[in-house]
Motif scaffolding. Structure first.
Motif, PDB file in Angstrom:
ATOM      1  N   VAL A 101       0.841  -1.040  -0.102  1.00  0.00           N
ATOM      2  CA  VAL A 101       0.090   0.065   0.094  1.00  0.00           C
ATOM      3  C   VAL A 101       0.908   1.309   0.283  1.00  0.00           C
ATOM      4  CG1 VAL A 101      -1.736   1.482   1.189  1.00  0.00           C
ATOM      5  CG2 VAL A 101      -1.792  -0.990   1.226  1.00  0.00           C
ATOM      6  N   VAL A 102       0.701   2.302  -1.011  1.00  0.00           N
ATOM      7  CA  VAL A 102       1.498   3.310  -1.015  1.00  0.00           C
ATOM      8  C   VAL A 102       0.812   4.664  -1.335  1.00  0.00           C
ATOM      9  CG1 VAL A 102       3.475   2.002  -1.796  1.00  0.00           C
ATOM     10  CG2 VAL A 102       1.966   2.988  -3.659  1.00  0.00           C
ATOM     11  N   SER A 103       1.309   5.700  -0.911  1.00  0.00           N
ATOM     12  CA  SER A 103       0.539   6.911  -1.408  1.00  0.00           C
ATOM     13  C   SER A 103       1.665   7.871  -1.902  1.00  0.00           C
ATOM     14  CB  SER A 103      -0.116   7.477  -0.238  1.00  0.00           C
ATOM     15  OG  SER A 103      -0.788   8.814  -0.589  1.00  0.00           O
ATOM     16  N   VAL A 104       1.572   8.936  -2.793  1.00  0.00           N
ATOM     17  CA  VAL A 104       2.826   9.705  -3.064  1.00  0.00           C
ATOM     18  C   VAL A 104       1.928  11.017  -3.706  1.00  0.00           C
ATOM     19  CG1 VAL A 104       4.261   8.128  -4.261  1.00  0.00           C
ATOM     20  CG2 VAL A 104       2.492   9.018  -5.705  1.00  0.00           C
ATOM     21  N   PRO A 105       2.405  12.178  -3.476  1.00  0.00           N
ATOM     22  CA  PRO A 105       1.804  13.398  -3.866  1.00  0.00           C
ATOM     23  C   PRO A 105       1.447  13.285  -5.186  1.00  0.00           C
ATOM     24  CG  PRO A 105       4.018  13.847  -2.705  1.00  0.00           C
ATOM     25  CD  PRO A 105       3.813  12.285  -2.936  1.00  0.00           C
ATOM     26  N   LEU A 106      -0.019  13.774  -5.547  1.00  0.00           N
ATOM     27  CA  LEU A 106      -0.571  13.780  -6.646  1.00  0.00           C
ATOM     28  C   LEU A 106       0.139  13.887  -7.961  1.00  0.00           C
ATOM     29  CD1 LEU A 106      -4.284  14.608  -5.933  1.00  0.00           C
ATOM     30  CD2 LEU A 106      -3.384  12.290  -5.994  1.00  0.00           C
ATOM     31  N   ASP A 107       1.200  14.773  -7.764  1.00  0.00           N
ATOM     32  CA  ASP A 107       1.793  15.272  -9.123  1.00  0.00           C
ATOM     33  C   ASP A 107       2.869  14.023  -9.154  1.00  0.00           C
ATOM     34  OD1 ASP A 107       2.816  16.518  -6.505  1.00  0.00           O
ATOM     35  OD2 ASP A 107       4.637  17.083  -7.657  1.00  0.00           O
ATOM     36  N   MET A 108       3.253  13.292  -8.239  1.00  0.00           N
ATOM     37  CA  MET A 108       4.280  12.116  -8.647  1.00  0.00           C
ATOM     38  C   MET A 108       3.483  11.003  -9.085  1.00  0.00           C
ATOM     39  SD  MET A 108       6.750  12.753  -4.958  1.00  0.00           S
ATOM     40  CE  MET A 108       7.699  11.327  -5.446  1.00  0.00           C
ATOM     41  N   GLN A 109       2.607  10.888  -9.401  1.00  0.00           N
ATOM     42  CA  GLN A 109       1.706   9.851  -9.624  1.00  0.00           C
ATOM     43  C   GLN A 109       2.132   9.087 -11.050  1.00  0.00           C
ATOM     44  OE1 GLN A 109      -0.986   8.163  -8.007  1.00  0.00           O
ATOM     45  NE2 GLN A 109      -0.605   6.472  -9.316  1.00  0.00           N
ATOM     46  N   PRO A 110       2.797   9.902 -11.886  1.00  0.00           N
ATOM     47  CA  PRO A 110       3.452   9.286 -13.117  1.00  0.00           C
ATOM     48  C   PRO A 110       4.650   8.592 -12.808  1.00  0.00           C
ATOM     49  CG  PRO A 110       2.698  11.294 -13.785  1.00  0.00           C
ATOM     50  CD  PRO A 110       2.522  11.322 -12.307  1.00  0.00           C
ATOM     51  N   ASP A 111       5.191   9.020 -11.691  1.00  0.00           N
ATOM     52  CA  ASP A 111       6.591   8.300 -11.369  1.00  0.00           C
ATOM     53  C   ASP A 111       6.394   7.134 -10.566  1.00  0.00           C
ATOM     54  OD1 ASP A 111       8.502  10.487 -11.794  1.00  0.00           O
ATOM     55  OD2 ASP A 111       7.516  11.793 -10.247  1.00  0.00           O
ATOM     56  N   LEU A 112       5.312   7.189  -9.685  1.00  0.00           N
ATOM     57  CA  LEU A 112       4.860   5.773  -8.938  1.00  0.00           C
ATOM     58  C   LEU A 112       4.235   4.849 -10.106  1.00  0.00           C
ATOM     59  CD1 LEU A 112       4.119   4.319  -6.656  1.00  0.00           C
ATOM     60  CD2 LEU A 112       1.697   5.317  -6.853  1.00  0.00           C
ATOM     61  N   ASP A 113       3.789   5.275 -11.297  1.00  0.00           N
ATOM     62  CA  ASP A 113       3.235   4.268 -12.362  1.00  0.00           C
ATOM     63  C   ASP A 113       4.377   3.685 -12.893  1.00  0.00           C
ATOM     64  OD1 ASP A 113       0.583   5.031 -11.740  1.00  0.00           O
ATOM     65  OD2 ASP A 113       0.679   6.635 -13.508  1.00  0.00           O
ATOM     66  N   ASP A 114       5.519   4.444 -13.162  1.00  0.00           N
ATOM     67  CA  ASP A 114       6.777   4.004 -13.835  1.00  0.00           C
ATOM     68  C   ASP A 114       7.329   3.009 -12.867  1.00  0.00           C
ATOM     69  OD1 ASP A 114       6.512   5.314 -15.886  1.00  0.00           O
ATOM     70  OD2 ASP A 114       7.836   7.200 -15.053  1.00  0.00           O
ATOM     71  N   LEU A 115       7.189   3.231 -11.399  1.00  0.00           N
ATOM     72  CA  LEU A 115       7.921   2.485 -10.293  1.00  0.00           C
ATOM     73  C   LEU A 115       7.122   0.894 -10.513  1.00  0.00           C
ATOM     74  CD1 LEU A 115       9.800   1.860  -8.188  1.00  0.00           C
ATOM     75  CD2 LEU A 115       8.179   2.760  -6.517  1.00  0.00           C
ATOM     76  N   ARG A 116       5.923   1.035 -10.554  1.00  0.00           N
ATOM     77  CA  ARG A 116       5.069  -0.184 -10.691  1.00  0.00           C
ATOM     78  C   ARG A 116       5.227  -1.135 -11.732  1.00  0.00           C
ATOM     79  NH1 ARG A 116      -1.118   1.692  -8.568  1.00  0.00           N
ATOM     80  NH2 ARG A 116      -1.300  -0.555  -8.829  1.00  0.00           N
TER      81      ARG A 116
END
Length: 300
Positions: A101-116
């Motif tokens: 389970v993770v949460s990131v600042p909304l503007d970092m969502q593309p970075d989280l998508d890349d990490l996944r």
């Protein structure tokens, strides 16, 4: 009023007029104005909106429309309808074992998508998705450990919490600093707990029971001296029956959903869920009932 409705309204105002004033927000949203201003200030920090004082008015002006759309889309992604059987989580749709389970600042969502994408073997969900999963899976009781419970966080999950009460699901809330707290954070917490009490009170006919306890105390060498130690909870947990548990750093506050980096785990492993429920009960048995304190807050 749900925070997604507030944010959609703000986005619509900015799309149509390119700016909005503090007076407009107060006039339209009244008690929910703080949630709107929280979101606007977040947009200011990300360079999406510019704030400036004009005469005696604070005005927020849209300067990056594409970025606004990305942020609104990231916030609303994963939301499911509530209050209907079709929108309710079934045990068949729960993770099979453990989920990150993770949460990131909304503007970092593309970075989280890349990490996944870089870690396809790891099952990942967002904090708000995890909390909603637990609430929807409950059939009898939800245990909630929330040191910093806030009204904005409750608003973000309002449909799902309302659904809990309407289904007659018992809710135990373990928090801190209700008896001894002071200042804005204490007021915010008491307001959120009072709103939760009102919500459950409206559904007592279906057997929805709400219990609120406080585990927190300041230890002083002398009554007039500053506290030397603090004894309280800091764990964040959402547990449904013996079925599923979320444990992690994120909790029921808008910062956790919107601006913070958070990490935790969602588990349906029977032994783990039982352990976390017993861990919750360790503190629950030592905590103080504060429903009367919350009731006093409701009356003011």
């Amino acid at each position: 009023m749900r925070t997604d409705a507030i944010y959609e309204w703000l986005a619509d105002q900015l799309r149509e007029y390119a700016h909005i004033s503090r007076a407009d927000i107060d006039d339209k949203l009244d008690d929910n104005a703080e949630d709107a201003l929280f979101f606007l200030e977040f947009l200011v920090t990300r360079g999406v909106v510019r704030s400036e004082r004009r005469a005696d008015a604070m005005v927020y002006t849209l300067v990056d429309a594409p970025a606004l759309e990305k942020i609104i889309d990231a916030y609303l992604t994963g939301e499911s309808d509530s209050g209907t059987d079709a929108g309710r989580m079934s045990t068949d749709t729960l993770p099979t074992a453990r989920q990150a389970v993770v949460s990131v600042p909304l503007d970092m969502q593309p970075d989280l998508d890349d990490l996944r994408a870089d870690h396809p073997s790891v099952d990942v969900c967002t904090l708000r998705e995890a909390v909603i999963t637990v609430l929807q899976a409950a059939e009898n009781e939800v245990c909630l450990a929330v040191p910093f419970f806030e009204q904005s966080g409750l608003n973000a999950l309002l449909d799902h919490v309302t659904d809990l009460a309407a289904r007659g699901i018992d809710l135990r809330v373990l928090t801190r600093d209700v008896e001894q707290g002071d200042g804005y954070d204490h007021t915010n917490k008491c307001r959120a707990l009072a709103k939760l009490t009102d919500l459950y009170g409206a559904n007592q006919q279906v057997g929805a029971n709400l219990s609120i306890r406080d585990f927190g105390s300041r230890i002083r060498g002398h009554p007039n001296e500053p506290s030397r130690h603090y004894r309280g909870i800091h764990q964040k947990m959402v547990i449904a029956d013996e079925t599923v548990a979320y444990v992690g750093s994120g909790e029921i506050r808008e910062n956790s959903f919107l601006t913070n980096g958070e990490a935790g785990v969602l588990t349906v492993t029977t032994a783990e869920v039982a352990f976390w429920r017993d861990f919750f009960d360790l503190f629950w048995e030592e905590a103080t009932d504060v429903e009367k304190t919350v009731a006093r807050a409701q009356s003011h």
